[in-house]
Every structure is written in structure tokens, then in C-alpha cells.
Scaffold this motif. Sequence first.
Motif, PDB file in Angstrom:
ATOM      1  N   UNK A 179       0.824  -1.215   0.000  1.00  0.00           N
ATOM      2  CA  UNK A 179       0.000   0.000   0.000  1.00  0.00           C
ATOM      3  C   UNK A 179       0.859   1.267   0.000  1.00  0.00           C
ATOM      4  N   UNK A 180       1.811   1.322   0.938  1.00  0.00           N
ATOM      5  CA  UNK A 180       2.603   2.548   1.073  1.00  0.00           C
ATOM      6  C   UNK A 180       3.610   2.682  -0.073  1.00  0.00           C
ATOM      7  N   UNK A 181       4.180   1.545  -0.477  1.00  0.00           N
ATOM      8  CA  UNK A 181       5.096   1.595  -1.622  1.00  0.00           C
ATOM      9  C   UNK A 181       4.379   2.099  -2.868  1.00  0.00           C
ATOM     10  N   UNK A 182       3.167   1.591  -3.074  1.00  0.00           N
ATOM     11  CA  UNK A 182       2.391   2.004  -4.251  1.00  0.00           C
ATOM     12  C   UNK A 182       2.091   3.492  -4.224  1.00  0.00           C
ATOM     13  N   UNK A 183       1.776   3.983  -3.034  1.00  0.00           N
ATOM     14  CA  UNK A 183       1.464   5.403  -2.877  1.00  0.00           C
ATOM     15  C   UNK A 183       2.687   6.274  -3.187  1.00  0.00           C
ATOM     16  N   UNK A 184       3.825   5.907  -2.578  1.00  0.00           N
ATOM     17  CA  UNK A 184       5.031   6.717  -2.783  1.00  0.00           C
ATOM     18  C   UNK A 184       5.482   6.639  -4.245  1.00  0.00           C
ATOM     19  N   UNK A 185       5.256   5.484  -4.867  1.00  0.00           N
ATOM     20  CA  UNK A 185       5.567   5.375  -6.299  1.00  0.00           C
ATOM     21  C   UNK A 185       4.694   6.326  -7.100  1.00  0.00           C
ATOM     22  N   UNK A 186       3.404   6.359  -6.765  1.00  0.00           N
ATOM     23  CA  UNK A 186       2.512   7.260  -7.491  1.00  0.00           C
ATOM     24  C   UNK A 186       2.883   8.727  -7.263  1.00  0.00           C
ATOM     25  N   UNK A 187       3.387   9.033  -6.093  1.00  0.00           N
ATOM     26  CA  UNK A 187       3.869  10.398  -5.838  1.00  0.00           C
ATOM     27  C   UNK A 187       5.118  10.693  -6.668  1.00  0.00           C
ATOM     28  N   UNK A 188       5.997   9.701  -6.762  1.00  0.00           N
ATOM     29  CA  UNK A 188       7.321   9.943  -7.346  1.00  0.00           C
ATOM     30  C   UNK A 188       7.340   9.909  -8.868  1.00  0.00           C
ATOM     31  N   UNK A 236      -7.369  10.568   0.561  1.00  0.00           N
ATOM     32  CA  UNK A 236      -7.851   9.394   1.295  1.00  0.00           C
ATOM     33  C   UNK A 236      -6.763   8.309   1.343  1.00  0.00           C
ATOM     34  N   UNK A 237      -6.150   8.034   0.209  1.00  0.00           N
ATOM     35  CA  UNK A 237      -5.073   7.031   0.186  1.00  0.00           C
ATOM     36  C   UNK A 237      -3.937   7.429   1.131  1.00  0.00           C
ATOM     37  N   UNK A 238      -3.619   8.721   1.117  1.00  0.00           N
ATOM     38  CA  UNK A 238      -2.561   9.233   1.981  1.00  0.00           C
ATOM     39  C   UNK A 238      -2.914   8.999   3.456  1.00  0.00           C
ATOM     40  N   UNK A 239      -4.154   9.309   3.800  1.00  0.00           N
ATOM     41  CA  UNK A 239      -4.568   9.153   5.198  1.00  0.00           C
ATOM     42  C   UNK A 239      -4.659   7.680   5.603  1.00  0.00           C
ATOM     43  N   UNK A 284       4.366  15.512   1.243  1.00  0.00           N
ATOM     44  CA  UNK A 284       5.310  14.441   0.942  1.00  0.00           C
ATOM     45  C   UNK A 284       5.842  14.592  -0.482  1.00  0.00           C
ATOM     46  N   UNK A 285       4.945  14.960  -1.390  1.00  0.00           N
ATOM     47  CA  UNK A 285       5.344  15.151  -2.791  1.00  0.00           C
ATOM     48  C   UNK A 285       6.416  16.241  -2.896  1.00  0.00           C
ATOM     49  N   UNK A 286       6.266  17.307  -2.110  1.00  0.00           N
ATOM     50  CA  UNK A 286       7.257  18.383  -2.111  1.00  0.00           C
ATOM     51  C   UNK A 286       8.630  17.899  -1.682  1.00  0.00           C
ATOM     52  N   UNK A 287       8.649  17.075  -0.626  1.00  0.00           N
ATOM     53  CA  UNK A 287       9.921  16.527  -0.138  1.00  0.00           C
ATOM     54  C   UNK A 287      10.539  15.622  -1.204  1.00  0.00           C
ATOM     55  N   UNK A 288       9.696  14.786  -1.815  1.00  0.00           N
ATOM     56  CA  UNK A 288      10.197  13.890  -2.861  1.00  0.00           C
ATOM     57  C   UNK A 288      10.742  14.686  -4.052  1.00  0.00           C
ATOM     58  N   UNK A 289      10.042  15.764  -4.397  1.00  0.00           N
ATOM     59  CA  UNK A 289      10.499  16.590  -5.522  1.00  0.00           C
ATOM     60  C   UNK A 289      11.892  17.147  -5.228  1.00  0.00           C
ATOM     61  N   UNK A 290      12.098  17.579  -3.995  1.00  0.00           N
ATOM     62  CA  UNK A 290      13.399  18.116  -3.597  1.00  0.00           C
ATOM     63  C   UNK A 290      14.482  17.025  -3.670  1.00  0.00           C
TER      64      UNK A 290
END
Length: 453
Positions: free
Chosen positions: A36-45, A249-252, A94-100
Motif C-alpha cells: 500500500x505505502x510503496x504504491x502510494x510513494x511510487x505514485x507520488x514519485x 484518502x489514500x494518503x490518510x 510528501x510530494x514536495x519533499x520527494x520533488x526536492x
Amino acid sequence: MFAKGVAAGLALAIALPPAHAQTARRASLPVVRDAEIEGLVKDYSQPLLRAAGLSPARVEIVLVNDLAFNAFVAGRRIFINTGTILESETPNETIGVLAHEIGHLAGGHQERLRDQIERAKTIAVVAGLLGAGVAAAGAASGSGSVAGLGGGLMTSGGNIAQRGLFAYQRTEETTADRSALTYLLKTQQSPKGLLDSFAGLMRKNMLSGVSSDRYVTSHPAPQDRIGFLQTAAKESPYFDKKDPPALQLRHDLARAKIAAYNGGAGQVRRTFGRNLNSLPARYGDAIATHLAGSPRAALAKIDALIAESPGTPWFHEVRGEILMAAGRSDEAAAAFAKAAKLDPTKSGILEAAVGQALVTGGKPERMKDAIAQIRRGLERDPGNSTAYQFLAMAYGKTGDIGAAELATAEGYWEGGNFRQAKVFAARAQQKFRPNSPQWRQAQDIITTKVNRK
Ligand SMILES: [Zn+2]
């Protein structure tokens, strides 16, 4: 799953549960695997990586189960602490941190470190990035002896290494910020989260009076940098754009899981204090109930969530976990299969979980199916070292000891324990016909020079 795992090819001493991390005598990085969390962070990245001109397939995301706010890049890996997600109230933060971080990655800001990491190939060095400075200093000075990096590492003064070797230069920080703003603009996302995260960290750091935050230490952020971010961010036409509700919702839900695993029901309440009836809060509560050892109550809670939102794969996954704990392995396998079917990211972790549940059930007639399921999962995700253990058990139950030993060897190999991998490969090889495919696979493990991996 939220299973402890390893970053492929990196681990030697690894993955102590977070509760014991403080008493750890050796440098360790508590890597977790969770679909779940890996999928989310992948979608962010992924959109950010593409905007940076990098191929998402070539960048690996590693989740570190640590509640401190931290993220960093090393080689082609992005490491992100679960605490960063938990502390981010919106996906955009989180997306902002990943972008950096992707800005650092694209800029090759740690090229000089990459060489050392490639050479030493140990978690001790990576732990150095997290602040275990002595390990880092040892590697940097060329001693490179992992065996010599014994106890007490975590407590020794890491500041020298952090400031000297591991801290980005201020020019690199500015470049990473500028890159991050570009990626966010290209992907039509707000830079507000980036600004909020860094400004928030800086404020916290100044209030506490000490530079205790590793993220702040390794990412120097003088006031003028925040000033630049503030001005530049507000120029974006997307500054006021909000995250889509489905993503929020996914984030929460991910935050709820992290909270439950790291602090039980109390942490879930602290995270969602205002609205304990929300889907994420109840999800966290169900997981916390399961972890507290009350399968019946947990099952009732997760079933209520499934009734409300039957298409959420993670509810079925947690249901599978609860059923496993209750000794109902066949039903657990069915629940994991449901989760795998619904999972849009097609995570190999879930595919393998189906087989792992069947192995736990122990019925000999299910082992062939179990092996096929775990193999399917490993095809998608060869770094899932837990799955190899279950694969070996499944082969063992069918009486194929050679295949069991070979699977064990593969698991050790993926976990970075090359010496044990070779021991088991040699044992397995004696049981196969010379030059058969399995014999050759064992031969590969025996003869491959570790440095090549
Ligand atoms: Zn930085």
C-alpha cells in the motif's frame, strides 16, 4: 504486509523492529515492505521522476520504518522514512519533499558518495547517511572494514561526518529547490507542500535550539533559502491547488497504517484526533486491534470497512493478516488473493502473500499452488526476501530439498548475505543433475563475484 524487509544488495545487519532500534548495538536500517505505502510513494514519485527526465523503472523507492522526518537519495534509490508520510497532513507535503530529493538525484549531488556506497555495499554505510556518523567516517577514510564497525555506532558523534561528507552544499540545496519547483510546475502540482515542509522543519529546529533533526542537518536551509522558496512558490499558478480527495484518502489510509504499526491505537488517535469516525481512523484502529492480539474484534472492524468500501485492496490485505494470526490460513489466502486482484499497482508482495498463507496452512496438496503464487510474486518483485523463506518451506514440504536449499540461497542473495547464499547454493547443487537449469542457477550464485552485484 508491513513486513520488515531489506534493500536488495545492501543488507548485512538489518531490520530491527523500530521499538528496539534505540537499543541496537549495530547500525541498522529498518526497511519495511508494504504494498500500500510503496504504491502510494511510487505514485507520488513517478510523475516527478519523469519531469526530471529520469526513468521511474530505474529508480527504487525504499521505505524506512522510522518516525523521524527524513528522506534521502543514494545511488538510484530514494529512501523515505514512514515518519515523513505520517507527519505530512497532505499528499502534497510528501510530494514536495520527494520533488526536492529527486532534484538532488537528478543533479547528481551525491556522486562522490555513490562510489563509496557501491564499494562498501553495506547497510552500515547507508546508516551513516541517517546519522551514524562513525560508520560513514570509517568508509570515507578508506578503512572500509565493516567488521570493525562494531557496537556503539549509533551513539557516537555523527556530526563531523554529517557536516563534512553527508551534508549537501548550500548551492546544491538551492539547485534541488529550483529543480523541485520546476517538476511541480511541469506536473501541475502545488509547491505549497514543499514550502510548508521545509519552513515547518526550520521553525521546529529553531524553537528547539539544537540542530537535532537529521533532515535539517543534512539539508542546510538558511533563512534566505526559505525566503527564496516563499517567493518562488507563490508565483506558481498551482499554489492553491488542492490534492484530489481520492489521493488524500489514500494518503490518510497510509498514515493510519503507519500510526498503528508504530504506536498502536494511541498513535492513531493522536494522528486523527478530530475525526475518529473517518475511514482512515477506523482502518488504523482495526490494525491496532489486530496488532494488540484481538483477532475477533479486529475482524469485525475490518469487515465493517470492507462492507463500506469493498474495492479498497488494503482492507482485504489487512483481513488476510488478521485471519493468518487467527490460524485461518486458507481464508487468509483467499483474502490476499482478493487484495492482489484489486491492487492497481500489481504488487508482488501481495501475490507472494497468497502463497505464503498457503504454506502456513501446511496442507501438502496446496504446496504446488503455493510455489506458483510465490514465484509469480517474486517475478514482479525479486527483492522480497521473506517470500524466499516461504518458498523454501513449500519445497521442503514437497520433499524437494535441493529446491528448498536453492530458494534459501536466493533469499540470502537478495538480502545481501552473499556468504550464506553461496553455502546453500553449494549444498543445493549436489542434489541436482550437472548442467540442469537448477544446477546452473546454483553455479551462478557460487561463482558470481559479490562486487558485480
Ligand atoms: Zn536537500
